[in-house]
Design an enzyme around this catalytic site. Sequence first.
Site, short mmCIF file in Angstrom:
data_model
loop_
_atom_site.label_atom_id
_atom_site.label_comp_id
_atom_site.label_asym_id
_atom_site.label_seq_id
_atom_site.Cartn_x
_atom_site.Cartn_y
_atom_site.Cartn_z
N SER A 140 0.80 -1.24 0.00
CA SER A 140 0.00 0.00 0.00
C SER A 140 0.82 1.28 0.00
CB SER A 140 -0.94 0.01 1.20
OG SER A 140 -1.97 -0.87 0.96
N LYS A 199 0.21 3.30 -2.94
CA LYS A 199 -1.01 4.12 -3.08
C LYS A 199 -0.67 5.61 -3.14
CE LYS A 199 -4.00 0.70 -0.89
NZ LYS A 199 -4.54 0.18 0.35
N TYR A 255 -3.88 -2.27 -10.07
CA TYR A 255 -3.77 -2.18 -8.61
C TYR A 255 -2.89 -3.29 -8.03
CZ TYR A 255 -5.03 -2.46 -3.71
OH TYR A 255 -4.95 -2.55 -2.34
N TYR A 291 -4.43 3.78 8.15
CA TYR A 291 -5.78 3.21 8.29
C TYR A 291 -6.44 3.56 9.62
CZ TYR A 291 -3.32 0.67 4.73
OH TYR A 291 -2.54 0.36 3.66
N VAL A 337 1.23 -3.74 3.75
CA VAL A 337 1.24 -5.04 4.42
C VAL A 337 2.49 -5.87 4.12
CG1 VAL A 337 -1.27 -5.22 4.75
CG2 VAL A 337 -0.24 -6.16 2.67
N1 GLN Z 1 -2.35 -5.41 -1.89
C1 GLN Z 1 -2.87 -5.28 -0.55
C2 GLN Z 1 -4.36 -5.52 -0.57
O1 GLN Z 1 -4.97 -5.13 -1.52
C3 GLN Z 1 -2.55 -3.93 -0.02
C4 GLN Z 1 -3.02 -3.73 1.39
C5 GLN Z 1 -2.06 -2.97 2.25
O2 GLN Z 1 -0.85 -2.92 2.04
N2 GLN Z 1 -2.59 -2.44 3.32
O3 GLN Z 1 -4.94 -6.08 0.30
#
Ligand code: GLN
Length: 303
Positions: A63, A66, A187, A239, A257
């Site tokens: 993420s 993002k 994505y 988050y 993650v």
């Molecule tokens: N690729 C992960 C997902 O879509 C990204 C989530 C994350 O890093 N928080 O669940």
Amino acid sequence: MSLQSIIDDIAAEVAPLVGQGKVADYIPALACVDPCQFGMAIYTKDGQIYQTGDAQTSFSIQSISKVLGLTLAIDHHGRQLWTRVGLEPSGDPFNSLVQLEFERGVPRNPLINAGAILVADTLLEAYDEPLEQLLSFIEQQTGSEPTIDSDVAESEKATGFRNEAMASLMKSFGNLQHPVDQVLDVYFKQCSIVSTCVQLAQTFGFLACDGCQPVSGHQVVTSRRARRINALMLTCGTYDRAGEFAFEVGLPAKSGVGGGIVAIVPNQMAICAWSPALGESGNSVAATEALRLFTQRTGLSIF
Ligand code: GLN
């Protein structure tokens, strides 16, 4: 005390926490990452790099990507973007579906999964090859071409049911322009980009320098945009722990993650800490603690 000795001390201090928590096993290809790794790197405004531990080990940025997708999307769409995605913290887990149904397919912010999937849709409108664009953006900041881990991307695709559900929900509300599969392909691949603490600190240097690349001074985004991206990272980047993270660490940050967390000290430096084992909200336990110790030791904070 020098930055180098501060981060070396931190690496020693967080050692008992390294491996505490759980690797992101909901993505099978990430389940086999050794949780007992820790690295940290700093890239300063004047181009100095400080690093400790496994700072040159490659990991899945997940993420953290993002923020990069968002940077490219605002660059192309400007204010229009905010008609399709919100600017508020979600207070919910990164992959929650509940709010999205309630709010008629408009994600709360671009740094939760639904928001980043929406941003991927806007990148498909903006660029012929959005992934190439993302990879070359990273290359421009680091000087080396990043790679995509295709095993991780495949693994996400095979098990990304919640992401599919979010994309379909947004499509049903008319907020997604492209086919769900095409958007998710961008994505999943952007999440599967591989990088190191050193490279990520370099990649995010522009957010620590009012939108300019450290050293070269090249304007990556306007200073107003850099401030706004930092504001979103502070309020939404970790988050449903964003409040606690601001309270404990006090810096704009984005976690993934894969266990990485990038944090920005405006006008001074970009930092990346990494350790694969995650706490309940999907933020790395040891990397969060390392950043907390860092701001505590140095007194650096935006507050
Ligand atoms: N690729 C992960 C997902 O879509 C990204 C989530 C994350 O890093 N928080 O669940």
